[in-house]
Scaffold this motif. Structure first.
Motif, short mmCIF file in Angstrom:
data_model
loop_
_atom_site.label_atom_id
_atom_site.label_comp_id
_atom_site.label_asym_id
_atom_site.label_seq_id
_atom_site.Cartn_x
_atom_site.Cartn_y
_atom_site.Cartn_z
N TYR A 168 14.83 11.10 -5.56
CA TYR A 168 13.88 12.29 -5.55
C TYR A 168 13.92 13.06 -6.89
N TRP A 169 12.73 13.29 -7.29
CA TRP A 169 12.68 13.69 -8.73
C TRP A 169 12.25 15.38 -8.54
N ILE A 170 13.32 16.08 -9.31
CA ILE A 170 13.01 17.71 -9.17
C ILE A 170 13.17 18.09 -10.37
N THR A 171 12.19 19.28 -10.52
CA THR A 171 11.81 19.92 -12.05
C THR A 171 13.21 20.75 -12.43
N LYS A 172 13.41 20.53 -13.82
CA LYS A 172 14.47 21.19 -14.41
C LYS A 172 14.30 22.78 -14.39
N ASP A 173 13.09 23.31 -14.73
CA ASP A 173 12.95 24.57 -14.90
C ASP A 173 12.65 25.29 -13.62
N SER A 174 12.12 24.91 -12.52
CA SER A 174 11.89 25.54 -11.28
C SER A 174 12.60 24.92 -10.17
N PHE A 175 13.24 23.80 -9.97
CA PHE A 175 13.87 23.09 -9.08
C PHE A 175 12.92 22.89 -7.95
N LEU A 176 11.77 22.23 -8.33
CA LEU A 176 10.78 22.12 -7.29
C LEU A 176 10.87 20.19 -7.13
N GLY A 177 10.73 19.91 -6.12
CA GLY A 177 10.80 18.31 -5.86
C GLY A 177 9.36 17.79 -6.12
N VAL A 178 9.27 17.10 -6.86
CA VAL A 178 7.76 16.86 -7.20
C VAL A 178 7.27 15.48 -6.84
N LYS A 179 8.18 14.47 -6.46
CA LYS A 179 8.00 12.89 -6.17
C LYS A 179 9.12 12.50 -5.46
N ALA A 180 8.94 11.59 -4.65
CA ALA A 180 9.99 11.02 -3.87
C ALA A 180 9.78 9.41 -3.37
N ASP A 181 10.78 8.87 -3.34
CA ASP A 181 10.64 7.53 -2.81
C ASP A 181 11.60 7.19 -1.84
#
Lengths: 239, 394
Positions: free
Chosen positions: A161-174
């Motif tokens: 799971y990839w989560i943005t550092k600045d706003s903690f939003l999950g942008v991609k998942a495998d």
């Protein structure tokens, strides 16, 4: 006892470093869950599922904590079908049916998009997470997390799971199989705002083996609503 | 006028409407309760068209639900074709929510519970036997006043009082005239571990020929794992005023495979049921009864369990991997159910396939076969049946 009091006094006055320490994997996950409807005190939205072949369904979703009601209003042949999730326990009710029917947690996994996908996201509760590293996606710094299910009855066993550092939003998942093989991928958009914070607007799920097989979940009309716990009681499902 | 009414409904109510076409071909059983089909005059061919409308309108704390049904059919009975029609409300009730956790309802209401698939003994407001081959069969609701009170997601109390039924349909071989039995029922249900474990109890009474008789039931379902569920549902019934109490109960296990295929095994015990020898004596008696008495008994037979012990099995596979890649076919559901009387060794098998076609239609193919002696319990009406149905929703 006196020594304990002295130790407590010393530690009470030590400066607590909050801003400097990086967030834990659990904290990152918990914050990203909120932007996907997890851990809410009362939320509602509509979600439209569209498969690549033009088929799909539309649901009106109400969420409070671990409870979710999803009412289908399209396609016509499924109109009125209602799913009730009490945590991992699942019920289905159809108008005209003599009673709501309990489904096994295993049936969370059935359906074109898994029934679990229609419901809410509580990855922080359902998975053990560790930070694998950081990287850039679309020019943004992201954490790469590896999640492993705490229990067997969740929708997916393992997730990267990839989560943005600045706003903690999950942008991609495998989504991975038990053996670690990739079987689905997902990407997310956050164009909605809820209480001034970003809220999920789109999730696109792609089959790993056939990249042409996709399901798009489009979220609309997210809102904070006051929900009584009793609407999630199965005895009130047909009211 | 009709156009104006329909337009008003379309704008004022949340609605959907379906048209159901059903073709059924059956072999009528040659049973002592229906010799040469002289008593029940059951059809062996039928073509039916049914219109179903579901309407709902909410006004602040009130809601109105109406489900009118209109059915017309061409039936062949004893080689003679005839046309029949009926209009009924499957449900028609007013609902109010005067407080946060309280719902009050009145009207014709369908309200059921119970973890078993075969019977729901703790709910004596529904017929004991609800096996119907057609997957589109709908049980009519019961006229009642009802209160639902809940504490959160895990506790609920329901109290209901049967109301004098309104004559909103005509008696026929599918819908029997409703008998007002003054049924009252209170139900308490507690669940824990987010609904994975449930325990409920019911208490109440109903009026039968022997008087106003008391009933007390209990039901429970325990989710043992993702795959396994154990459940129980039973009732103690007073047989005559101040007389003996007898038990009707079902216990079962459900196993669900990873792919969603579900298997159920249930055992039914009916303490008031007949033993093998008692049943043989009853069959001798039937031969001496008038056609009218046989007619009444046949309906009784079709609604309640007569024997002492039964075994039930069910398989259901929702979203089965059938017709993969066939354009326009969705959500195939396959099912097979069987009930076997351990009293007279008769058995009934019902199976079928439902296919979603496009966004609006469901095509169903279904059938039923009965095995056992000609005068056995489960062959009282038909020996076999084959049905084809198409339901289109707007």
């Amino acid at each position: 006892m006196k020594n304990a009091f002295i130790l407590f006094s010393i530690f009470s006055f030590l400066p607590v470093s909050t801003s400097a320490s990086p967030p834990s994997a659990f904290e990152i996950l918990q914050k990203s869950d909120r932007a996907r409807g997890g851990l809410s005190d009362g939320l509602g939205w509509k979600v439209k599922l569209e498969n690549q072949d033009g088929t799909g369904a539309e649901y009106e979703v109400q969420v409070k904590g671990v409870n979710v009601i999803a009412r289908c209003f399209s396609p016509a042949r499924q109109k009125g079908e209602t799913f009730l999730f009490n945590d991992r326990n699942l019920w289905i009710y159809k108008p005209g049916l003599k009673k709501p029917v309990s489904l096994s947690p295993r049936q969370r996994l059935s359906g074109q998009a898994a029934n679990g996908d229609i419901a809410t996201t509580n990855y922080a509760r359902d998975y053990e997470a560790k930070i694998e590293g950081t990287e850039k996606i679309g020019g943004k710094e992201v954490y790469r997390l590896f999640l492993e299910a705490k229990e067997k009855n969740v929708t997916y066993h393992k997730i990267r799971y990839w989560i943005t550092k600045d706003s903690f939003l999950g942008v991609k998942a495998d989504f991975l199989t038990l053996e670690g093989g990739l079987f689905k991928s997902a990407s997310f958009d956050y164009k909605h705002k809820l209480s001034g914070k970003p809220f999920v607007s789109k999730m696109v799920i792609t089959d790993a083996k056939k990249s042409t097989e996709t399901t798009t979940l489009s979220y609309s009309e997210p809102k904070n609503i006051s929900l009584s716990d009793s609407i999630f009681n199965v005895n009130n499902l047909s009211r | 006028m009709i156009f104006l009414l329909l337009t008003t409904i379309a704008f004022a109510f949340d609605w959907d409407a379906s048209a159901l076409v059903e073709w059924e071909q059956k072999k009528v059983a040659q049973s002592p309760s229906n010799p040469s089909n002289r008593v029940l005059k059951l059809p062996d061919r039928s073509l039916a068209l049914e219109g179903r409308i579901n309407l709902k309108k909410e006004f602040s704390i009130f809601a109105v639900t109406l489900r009118p049904r209109a059915r017309g059919s061409l039936d062949r009975k004893n080689r003679i074709w005839g046309g029949y029609s009926s209009i009924a409300f499957q449900e028609a009730f007013l609902n109010a929510k005067p407080a946060e956790n309280l719902w009050l309802s009145a009207g014709r209401i369908q309200f059921g519970w119970g973890p078993a698939e075969s019977i729901s003994p703790s709910n004596w407001t529904v017929p004991e036997i609800q096996f119907q081959p057609s997957p589109h069969f709908e049980q009519l609701g019961l006229y009642r006043a009802q209160a639902n009170w809940s504490v959160g997601q895990s506790f609920s109390l329901v109290a209901m009082q049967e109301l004098q039924p309104l004559r909103d349909h005509e008696e026929n071989y599918v819908i029997k005239d409703e008998v007002y039995r003054k049924r009252t029922l209170a139900k308490g249900e507690f669940s824990w571990n987010y609904g994975s474990q449930i325990l409920g109890a019911t208490l109440g009474q109903e009026r039968l020929r022997a008087g106003l008789l008391k009933r007390g039931g209990i039901y429970s379902s325990l989710t043992l794992s993702d795959a396994w569920q154990f459940y129980f549902d039973g009732v103690q019934k007073e047989q005559s005023k101040g007389g003996k109490w007898k038990n009707l109960s079902v216990a079962g296990l459900r196993y669900t495979f990873e792919n969603g295929l579900e298997i159920r095994m249930e055992g039914i015990y009916n303490q008031a049921g007949l033993t093998k020898s008692e049943k043989a004596s009853q069959e001798l008696l039937l031969a001496r009864l008038s056609d009218y008495a046989l007619y009444e008994i046949s309906f009784e037979k079709a609604q309640s369990l007569l024997g002492r012990r039964y075994a039930y099995g069910g398989i259901r596979w929702t979203n089965a991997p059938l017709f993969l890649g066939v354009k326009g076919v969705h959500n195939p559901t396959v099912y097979l159910r069987t009930l076997r009387s351990l009293t007279d060794s008769s058995a009934s098998w019902i199976g079928g396939l439902d296919l979603g076609l496009g966004d609006r239609s469901i095509l169903s193919v279904y059938g039923s076969v009965v095995s056992g002696a000609l005068n056995s319990e489960l062959s009282v009406m038909y020996r076999n049946l084959l049905g084809l149905a198409l339901k289109v929703t707007y």
